[in-house]
Scaffold this motif. Structure first.
Motif, PDB file in Angstrom:
ATOM      1  N   LYS A   1     -37.858 -13.565 -40.848  1.00  0.00           N
ATOM      2  CA  LYS A   1     -36.989 -14.226 -39.865  1.00  0.00           C
ATOM      3  C   LYS A   1     -37.563 -14.056 -38.459  1.00  0.00           C
ATOM      4  CE  LYS A   1     -32.233 -15.295 -39.074  1.00  0.00           C
ATOM      5  NZ  LYS A   1     -30.922 -15.320 -39.643  1.00  0.00           N
ATOM      6  N   GLY A   2     -37.618 -15.139 -37.716  1.00  0.00           N
ATOM      7  CA  GLY A   2     -38.179 -15.109 -36.369  1.00  0.00           C
ATOM      8  C   GLY A   2     -37.150 -14.731 -35.324  1.00  0.00           C
ATOM      9  N   GLN A   3     -37.614 -14.178 -34.233  1.00  0.00           N
ATOM     10  CA  GLN A   3     -36.749 -13.828 -33.105  1.00  0.00           C
ATOM     11  C   GLN A   3     -37.263 -14.555 -31.867  1.00  0.00           C
ATOM     12  OE1 GLN A   3     -33.989 -11.815 -33.208  1.00  0.00           O
ATOM     13  NE2 GLN A   3     -34.277 -11.587 -35.408  1.00  0.00           N
ATOM     14  N   VAL A   4     -36.354 -14.901 -30.999  1.00  0.00           N
ATOM     15  CA  VAL A   4     -36.751 -15.583 -29.761  1.00  0.00           C
ATOM     16  C   VAL A   4     -37.379 -14.571 -28.815  1.00  0.00           C
ATOM     17  CG1 VAL A   4     -35.908 -16.916 -27.799  1.00  0.00           C
ATOM     18  CG2 VAL A   4     -34.892 -17.212 -30.041  1.00  0.00           C
ATOM     19  N   ASP A   5     -38.483 -14.987 -28.165  1.00  0.00           N
ATOM     20  CA  ASP A   5     -39.122 -14.103 -27.181  1.00  0.00           C
ATOM     21  C   ASP A   5     -38.148 -13.789 -26.050  1.00  0.00           C
ATOM     22  OD1 ASP A   5     -41.398 -14.246 -28.593  1.00  0.00           O
ATOM     23  OD2 ASP A   5     -42.352 -15.774 -27.346  1.00  0.00           O
ATOM     24  N   PRO A   6     -38.137 -12.541 -25.592  1.00  0.00           N
ATOM     25  CA  PRO A   6     -37.223 -12.236 -24.487  1.00  0.00           C
ATOM     26  C   PRO A   6     -37.677 -12.916 -23.194  1.00  0.00           C
ATOM     27  CG  PRO A   6     -38.640 -10.378 -24.962  1.00  0.00           C
ATOM     28  CD  PRO A   6     -38.919 -11.403 -26.009  1.00  0.00           C
ATOM     29  N   VAL A   7     -36.708 -13.354 -22.431  1.00  0.00           N
ATOM     30  CA  VAL A   7     -37.013 -13.953 -21.129  1.00  0.00           C
ATOM     31  C   VAL A   7     -37.227 -12.833 -20.126  1.00  0.00           C
ATOM     32  CG1 VAL A   7     -36.036 -15.352 -19.281  1.00  0.00           C
ATOM     33  CG2 VAL A   7     -35.705 -16.013 -21.646  1.00  0.00           C
ATOM     34  N   LYS A   8     -38.193 -13.031 -19.234  1.00  0.00           N
ATOM     35  CA  LYS A   8     -38.542 -11.959 -18.300  1.00  0.00           C
ATOM     36  C   LYS A   8     -37.576 -11.932 -17.118  1.00  0.00           C
ATOM     37  CE  LYS A   8     -42.808 -13.325 -17.971  1.00  0.00           C
ATOM     38  NZ  LYS A   8     -44.191 -13.425 -17.538  1.00  0.00           N
TER      39      LYS A   8
ATOM     40  N   SER B   1     -26.699 -10.075 -19.078  1.00  0.00           N
ATOM     41  CA  SER B   1     -25.943 -11.318 -19.192  1.00  0.00           C
ATOM     42  C   SER B   1     -24.735 -11.194 -20.118  1.00  0.00           C
ATOM     43  CB  SER B   1     -26.858 -12.434 -19.677  1.00  0.00           C
ATOM     44  OG  SER B   1     -27.400 -12.065 -20.905  1.00  0.00           O
TER      45      SER B   1
ATOM     46  N   ILE C   1     -41.986 -18.444 -40.493  1.00  0.00           N
ATOM     47  CA  ILE C   1     -40.671 -17.793 -40.541  1.00  0.00           C
ATOM     48  C   ILE C   1     -39.678 -18.684 -41.279  1.00  0.00           C
ATOM     49  CG2 ILE C   1     -40.935 -16.355 -38.490  1.00  0.00           C
ATOM     50  CD1 ILE C   1     -39.643 -18.598 -36.894  1.00  0.00           C
TER      51      ILE C   1
ATOM     52  N   ASN D   1     -36.681 -19.408 -40.275  1.00  0.00           N
ATOM     53  CA  ASN D   1     -35.852 -20.192 -39.348  1.00  0.00           C
ATOM     54  C   ASN D   1     -36.731 -20.912 -38.326  1.00  0.00           C
ATOM     55  OD1 ASN D   1     -36.448 -17.528 -38.530  1.00  0.00           O
ATOM     56  ND2 ASN D   1     -34.965 -17.651 -36.882  1.00  0.00           N
TER      57      ASN D   1
END
Lengths: 234, 439
Positions: free
Chosen positions: A44-51, A105, B96, B98
């Motif tokens: 499962k992929g995760q979104v890159d964190p925004v800086k 946030s 992946i 997703n």
């Protein structure tokens, strides 16, 4: 190869049930290939964190250095009065206003608004500390800031929990302007020890009631609402 | 629009090359939110397992041929723009479950494309401001050709494979909308609200895919029986599925079922652009007129598409949208105000105009030497803005794939869609990433 007995589609040999209808696969001639290569990966992929952190650090450093530099200047060079308190207070105010946007946030919006209330009140107190006349901080500043904060909280709650349109939002805004006008005049009169009644805020109130009446009618009359939407669409 | 002629022999000048976002590209960053980006996926299933080290080498060689793909998105005062991305990468990654995850602009390295590999599959994900499906296919085919060459195969630069040793043609980087939008007529911007599929929204980071693998000759024969084109037939089947779904919902008030169909304009206006060059059409069937048989739906779609799919209507469509971006007042409005207005417009009107999206990239051709290494292509429209389902179609040789992507748990639309194909005598093989425990 196995087929779904319900849908009639052919299934991948690794499927335990039909992805369309969830009917289990039961093919005695071809058991499910449990060890076979799946058509899709399982990772499962995760979104890159925004800086966001970088901006927050930059803002903190700029505000902190401004506050410290002005404090030092006030102590060592320009010693007349405590003028640096205004700038230090302003830096604190800006930091409280912007830091929740940049760093955390997930902080509740209501808590953020209450922090903003505290920051504005603190800044007013700094001014009051320099000009302690007639208890204006407690009798005028705090009630006005609290009233404004209450209206912002109500507005935020309404926007978040009710299905609002541009028209219903405008209705709420004008209602709050009316309330704020009346509240302001009452607090000012109380502070000046005058008889409590409304004059200029009555004009604001009447204007807002007329506008809200118009908006309410438009909101309730479907044909009228559609006509307004047609003519005023962006 | 290309700001300065691209010169590959002067890399230091890269900083001065920037691109205005084209007409379509302007919309997608506005809709960006924490859990949504306009990202689509093109993938190719090879006949042998992918070697990631070779793929990375192929990507490094290919990316320089496509400067409009090697970009980062930036904010100006009035508009966003693309500029060359000087960060390392992009890097190939294991695939992946997703796909089409949100692509935050300020994230690490800020690339607007991603390349994944899994078993025999190479997948390319593109943020829609960079290119449309047609432009993306040029990149994917070239990448695969370079990859195969690195494995020792001889692949010529034909059929969508671009020569990586040549500098990009100026026309590949152009905003083709600017060149062709010249119609004097303005079309109505909004239409009535369409039926919206209701369902249980999946949790964040979930995209359900159901892929139907179909023999092209069988589905073409079925379309021929109805005397319509393949796209018209598939549109009709999807509308039929949505009408059935609406009926089963038991809503008191029926709404029209409308599809949003992107049409590549390259067929109507010659352009080599690799960037966006599409227009939308919206075939509709309104159940308030009464129950439609499938044949009647096919007729509706057929005549709608025959009436609208022509250069003049397409020109009017893009000219209508261009008129807003050409308006001086709109141009001088600060970006944050434009974003606010456009986002609200899209959420309240644009998004509700269609019940589902369907795109057909059509039959793909590759050099003869490449064919023996490729099993099929897939296209995925990515995460829908609201809880609905999107459908994307592509074919290669005798393999046609229909990929549904949705962020809802229920599979009602997909089920009726594929059952209808089966009842029309078309064999369908289903593959999915769905976790069946949640159903």
């Amino acid at each position: 190869m196995s087929y779904c007995v319900h849908c009639g589609v052919e299934l991948d040999r690794t499927e335990v049930s039909c992805p369309l209808c969830n009917t289990p696969v039961n093919n005695p001639n071809q058991p499910i290939d449990i060890n076979g290569k799946l058509p899709y990966p399982t990772l499962k992929g995760q979104v890159d964190p925004v800086k966001r952190g970088d901006s927050a650090i930059l803002l903190t450093v700029v505000l902190l250095s401004t506050a410290v530099a002005c404090g030092a200047l006030n102590l060592l060079v320009f010693k007349q009065g405590l003028w640096s308190l205004y700038i230090i207070g302003l830096c604190a105010l800006l930091w409280v206003f912007f830091i929740p946007v940049l760093i955390y946030s997930r902080l509740s919006i209501y808590l953020t608004i209450l922090f903003d209330w505290a920051a504005v009140a603190l800044y007013c107190w700094i001014i009051y500390y320099q000009f302690p006349v007639n208890h204006w901080f407690l009798r005028l500043a705090v009630p006005i800031i609290s009233l404004l904060t209450a209206f912002v909280l109500i507005f935020t709650f309404a926007i978040r929990y009710f299905k609002t349109s541009i028209l219903s939002t405008a209705f709420l805004v004008f209602a709050e302007i009316a309330g704020l006008g009346v509240g302001l005049e009452i607090f000012i009169r109380m502070f000046l020890n005058q008889k409590i009644h409304i004059t200029w805020s009555a004009v604001v109130l009447v204007c807002c009631i007329i506008i809200d009446g118009m908006l309410f009618t438009i909101l309730k009359r479907t044909r009228l609402r559609e006509e307004v939407r047609r003519r005023m669409h962006i | 629009m290309l700001n300065e002629k691209y010169k590959t022999n002067k890399p230091r000048k890269d900083r001065q090359v920037w691109y205005k976002l084209d007409l379509s590209a302007n919309v997608y960053p506005t809709l960006q939110r924490k859990n949504f980006s306009s990202v689509f996926r093109l993938s190719c299933l090879l006949k042998e397992e992918v070697r990631p080290d070779i793929l990375q080498e192929a990507l490094d060689r290919t990316i320089h041929r496509f400067p409009s793909f090697h970009v980062a998105i930036r904010k100006g005062l009035f508009w966003r723009y693309l500029e060359p991305n000087r960060n390392p990468g992009p890097f190939v990654m294991p695939d992946i479950i997703n796909p089409c995850m949100p692509m935050p602009f300020k994230s690490k390295h800020q690339h607007l494309i991603r390349i994944y590999y899994y078993d025999r599959r190479i997948a390319l994900e593109i943020f829609h401001s960079v290119a449309d499906g047609g432009g993306g296919m040029f990149f994917l085919k070239t990448l695969i050709a370079v990859y195969l060459r690195l494995l020792g195969h001889e692949i010529p630069d034909t059929f969508g494979v671009l020569d990586i040793n040549e500098p990009p043609h100026r026309e590949e980087l152009e905003d083709a909308y600017l060149r062709y939008a010249s119609s004097k007529i303005r079309l109505p911007r909004s239409q009535q609200k369409a039926y919206q599929v209701s369902g249980t929204k999946e949790q964040f980071h979930t995209l359900n895919i159901i892929c139907g693998v179909i023999p092209t000759d069988k589905i073409l024969a079925a379309a021929k029986r109805y005397k319509v084109s393949l796209t018209e037939y598939l549109n009709a089947v999807l509308i039929y599925s949505l009408l059935e779904k609406q009926k089963s919902d038991g809503n008191f008030r029926l709404k029209p079922v409308t599809l949003a169909i992107p049409v590549s304009l390259r067929k109507y206006f010659p352009s080599m652009t690799l960037r966006n060059f599409i227009a939308m059409i919206y075939p509709t069937v309104d159940p308030r007129y009464g129950d439609y048989t499938f044949e009647e739906i096919v007729d509706q779609v057929h005549f709608y598409m025959r009436y609208h799919l022509n250069a003049k209507y397409m020109n009017a469509s893009i000219s209508t949208n261009m008129s807003a971006t050409r308006n001086l007042f709109v141009r001088i409005v600060p970006l944050f105000i434009k974003d606010f207005i456009l986002k609200r417009y899209y959420m309240r009107i644009g998004d509700k105009q269609a019940s589902a999206g369907l795109t057909n990239l059509g039959p793909q051709s590759v050099p003869e030497e490449m064919k023996e290494h490729i099993e099929r292509f897939d296209v995925l429209m990515g995460q829908p803005f609201s809880a609905k389902t999107n459908c994307a179609v592509i074919s290669f040789g005798n393999v046609l794939t229909v990929n549904f992507a949705s962020s809802i748990v229920e599979t009602d639309v997909e089920m009726v869609f594929f059952r209808k194909l089966i009842s029309d005598g078309i064999p369908v093989k289903i593959e999915s990433n769905r976790n069946m425990e949640v159903l």
